[in-house]
Design a protein around this motif. Structure first.
Motif, short mmCIF file in Angstrom:
data_model
loop_
_atom_site.label_atom_id
_atom_site.label_comp_id
_atom_site.label_asym_id
_atom_site.label_seq_id
_atom_site.Cartn_x
_atom_site.Cartn_y
_atom_site.Cartn_z
N THR A 190 -3.60 10.18 -13.92
CA THR A 190 -2.14 10.16 -13.86
C THR A 190 -1.69 9.90 -12.42
N ARG A 191 -0.52 9.38 -12.30
CA ARG A 191 0.07 9.15 -10.98
C ARG A 191 1.20 10.14 -10.79
N PRO A 192 1.01 11.14 -9.92
CA PRO A 192 2.05 12.17 -9.76
C PRO A 192 3.32 11.60 -9.14
N VAL A 193 4.43 12.25 -9.39
CA VAL A 193 5.72 11.76 -8.90
C VAL A 193 5.81 11.81 -7.38
N TRP A 194 5.03 12.71 -6.76
CA TRP A 194 5.11 12.83 -5.31
C TRP A 194 4.24 11.80 -4.60
N ALA A 195 3.39 11.08 -5.34
CA ALA A 195 2.46 10.14 -4.70
C ALA A 195 3.18 9.03 -3.93
N PRO A 196 4.18 8.33 -4.52
CA PRO A 196 4.85 7.28 -3.74
C PRO A 196 5.54 7.80 -2.48
N ILE A 197 6.12 9.01 -2.57
CA ILE A 197 6.79 9.58 -1.40
C ILE A 197 5.78 9.81 -0.28
N LEU A 198 4.63 10.41 -0.65
CA LEU A 198 3.59 10.65 0.35
C LEU A 198 3.07 9.35 0.94
N GLU A 199 2.79 8.39 0.06
CA GLU A 199 2.19 7.12 0.51
C GLU A 199 3.10 6.38 1.49
N TRP A 200 4.37 6.26 1.13
CA TRP A 200 5.27 5.48 1.99
C TRP A 200 5.71 6.26 3.23
N SER A 201 5.69 7.58 3.14
CA SER A 201 5.94 8.37 4.36
C SER A 201 4.81 8.14 5.37
N LEU A 202 3.58 8.17 4.88
CA LEU A 202 2.45 7.90 5.77
C LEU A 202 2.46 6.45 6.25
N ALA A 203 2.95 5.54 5.40
CA ALA A 203 3.06 4.14 5.83
C ALA A 203 4.02 4.01 7.01
N VAL A 204 5.18 4.67 6.91
CA VAL A 204 6.16 4.63 8.01
C VAL A 204 5.56 5.27 9.26
N ALA A 205 4.87 6.40 9.08
CA ALA A 205 4.25 7.06 10.23
C ALA A 205 3.20 6.16 10.87
N GLY A 206 2.41 5.45 10.05
CA GLY A 206 1.40 4.55 10.59
C GLY A 206 2.00 3.40 11.36
N VAL A 207 3.09 2.82 10.83
CA VAL A 207 3.74 1.72 11.53
C VAL A 207 4.31 2.19 12.86
N LEU A 208 4.99 3.34 12.86
CA LEU A 208 5.58 3.85 14.10
C LEU A 208 4.51 4.21 15.12
#
Length: 642
Positions: A348-366
């Motif tokens: 299953t794909r939990p509802v919090w997964a996209p939030i975590l993934e894209w938050s870390l994406a923004v952190a990685g870019v910055l």
């Protein structure tokens, strides 16, 4: 400027760094958009890799597969078997304690050995015998009675328009035996038609389930339907219906993103499908059908188990590809689905997964945006590899808990930003290196020209020095002087000349006062200190390069005066003065009197004259005027001392 110090223009400036940051951020945003548009298709290969790498739970002993394999076909006969053998197979399974039996084959046509068909086939039979044969019960009826006495689940196949199974249906199939409660998932699969067993057989089953679903675009089976709309009503999936019958439950419930059959609940996606975490299908308990026909098998072989009957012989088996196997019979996929439902597990794909993934994406870019220009390349690469490994490890750990957390959004945008900035830094560095090389080449050429000029000046200075010494000797050795007096005067002049050269060395390294420079340089030319020269002017500090140029020019003026001007006669005098004028400039005057009259040609083209005119104009940025007068040479110099 020293030749060892690169000019500032050769180094990447703030504009270059701003350009690199903007382009790096743009690269990260573009990759982020591509990842968002690509969706699960980008991460699916990684999840497939996890299927084989991340350890899976042991295969449950609550599911057993009975296969109609090649050996069974050799012993019993070609497929499809007579319903007599099918009935016997079901009885053998039921007698050994199975709690549910799934027939993962479709029997939509009549049995080939039906008695009525047999009587018609053999027309030579006597009418009485033919009548007796025709009145015998059909094998379909025999099989239906066996199915009706046992917990058997029959297969159905959904049919889409335009497929090979899109056949004309003369009558609608019987409604499925299962009942449903709760709102079904919003995007259930829809099959306008179904292929079912013969009505006489279909009506005898305790349950009915769909054995097919949609494969992914690459042809791989990764999910099985828990429910779908088939020819109208909601129909359970084959594996879920087996679990319902095994638990003697009457209803299947949809609630809170799960589908429950009795005590077994399993997560469901919005399409009503179960995403399987596949194990090794070869570990599934398996028995050949012919071995059951031969007897001798343990009486409790299937006690408490769900048994699925399927065909695995080459050429007639339903074969599918899965993330862990390129080709596996469909009956084993159903067995793994039953096992997953009994365990209550599914990816299953939990509802919090996209939030975590894209938050870390923004952190990685910055992080890349801020850190790459300041860090060493090997540090950036090491940090990127470490973060990528951490994201992959975290995703694998989540996968081991049946959660789909996508590492690609965590890695790709930041990696793209870092990679773009590194490439741009390398490009900009090479451009800066090229500019630096060009600047250094220019400095080298200037240094070569200066070296040539200095060599020429040195040669001229040596000649002038020798001429000065010669003139000093001639003037010193005058007839009215005794040899001792001449010797002492000559030594004093040599010492003064040496002091002037020492001053040149000193002012090359530091600032000097204009008055000190003048007095030191002219001292060797003054027969009687203070008699030949009159010096007047305020204190004026001069930087080293200006002081050196001025000292050389004064020495030239003194040498020329000694050879041609006022100092070449006993009565000649020189007045030296300077004053501050507008704009912080200094006006310097050298005025000779009492000497021979000079012609313009006398001061026109010698090296010393060129040194005074061109050297001072170049090094001091000043104006030089050499004016021969009847009483001697007058030189005016206007310059800035700093």
């Amino acid at each position: 400027m020293s030749q060892f110090e690169p000019p500032p223009a050769a180094l990447p400036g703030p504009a270059a760094h701003r350009r690199i940051r903007v382009l790096g951020l743009a690269a990260g945003l573009v990759v982020a958009v591509l990842v968002a548009l690509g969706g699960a298709s980008l991460s699916q290969p990684l999840y497939d890799l996890f299927q084989g790498v991340v350890p899976t739970p042991d295969v449950s002993r609550r599911v057993h597969v009975v296969v109609v394999d090649a050996e069974s076909l050799r012993e019993v006969g070609g497929w499809p078997w007579s319903r007599f053998y099918m009935a016997r197979l079901v009885e053998e399974i039921a007698e050994r304690g199975a709690v549910a039996i799934g027939i993962d084959v479709l029997l939509p046509e009549r049995d080939r050995s039906d008695p009525a068909d047999f009587a018609r086939l053999y027309a030579e039979l006597p009418p009485a015998a033919a009548g007796q044969v025709a009145r015998l019960p059909s094998m379909d009826a025999v099989f239906a009675r066996v199915v009706g006495r046992n917990p058997v689940v029959l297969a159905r196949a959904g049919v889409r328009p335009g497929s090979f199974d899109d056949l004309e249906q003369t009558q609608a199939p019987l409604p499925p035996a299962a009942h449903f409660e709760g709102a079904p998932p919003p995007r259930l699969l829809v099959f306008p038609k179904v292929v079912a067993n013969l009505p006489i057989i279909d009506g005898a089953g305790m349950g009915h389930g769909l054995v097919n679903g949609d494969r992914d675009p690459d042809g791989v089976v990764r999910r099985v339907p828990l429910a779908a709309r088939a020819a109208g009503p909601v129909t359970p999936g084959f594996a879920l219906e087996l679990v319902r019958v095994a638990q003697r439950a009457h209803t299947i419930a949809f609630r809170n993103g799960e589908v429950c059959a009795g005590r077994a609940c399993v997560p469901s996606g919005p399409d009503g499908q179960l995403v399987l975490r596949f194990g090794d299908w070869r570990e599934t308990p398996t028995t050949s059908a012919v071995n059951l026909m031969r007897q001798g098998m343990p009486a409790d072989l299937f006690k408490g188990q769900i048994v699925i009957v399927g065909v695995t012989s080459a050429g007639i088996a339903d074969v599918a590809g899965t993330p862990r196997a390129r080709a596996v019979s469909g009956v084993f996929v159903q067995a793994q689905a039953v096992d997953a439902i009994l365990r209550g597990s599914g990816l299953t794909r939990p509802v919090w997964a996209p939030i975590l993934e894209w938050s870390l994406a923004v952190a990685g870019v910055l992080t890349a945006w801020l850190g790459v220009p300041r860090a060493l390349m090997r540090t950036v690469i090491a940090a990127a590899l470490l973060l990528a490994a951490a994201a992959l490890a975290g995703s694998a750990l989540a996968f081991s808990g049946d959660l789909l957390v996508d590492p690609i959004p965590m890695i790709a945008p930041g990696a793209a930003t870092a990679a773009a900035m590194l490439v741009l830094l390398v490009i900009e560095g090479r451009r800066a290196e090229a500019r630096l090389e060009a600047a250094l080449e220019g400095e080298r050429r200037i240094a070569e020209r200066r070296q040539t000029q200095l060599v020429n000046e040195l040669n001229h200075r040596v000649k002038n020095t020798l001429a000065t010494v010669q003139s000093m000797a001639v003037q010193t050795m005058r007839p009215h002087r005794t040899p001792e007096e001449a010797r002492d005067a000559f030594v004093e002049r040599l010492m003064a000349l040496n002091a002037a050269h020492n001053l040149l060395n000193e002012v090359h390294w530091g600032a000097a006062d204009l008055g000190t420079i003048v007095r030191t340089v002219v001292a060797p030319y003054d027969d009687i200190p203070g008699a030949r020269f009159r010096i007047d002017g305020p204190p004026v500090p001069m930087q080293a390069s200006h002081a050196l140029a001025f000292a050389l020019a004064l020495q030239e003026l003194g040498s020329n005066a000694l050879k041609f001007g006022a100092l070449s006669t006993p009565t000649g005098r020189i007045r030296i003065s300077w004053r501050a004028i507008d704009g912080g400039r200094i006006e310097f005057r050298w005025v000779e009197t009492g000497g021979p009259a000079l012609a313009e040609a006398t001061v026109g083209g010698g090296f010393g004259t060129r040194l005074i005119r061109q050297g001072l104009a170049r090094d001091l940025g000043g104006e030089v005027r050499l004016m021969p007068r009847p009483t001697g040479l007058t030189c005016e110099i206007v310059f800035r001392p700093d």
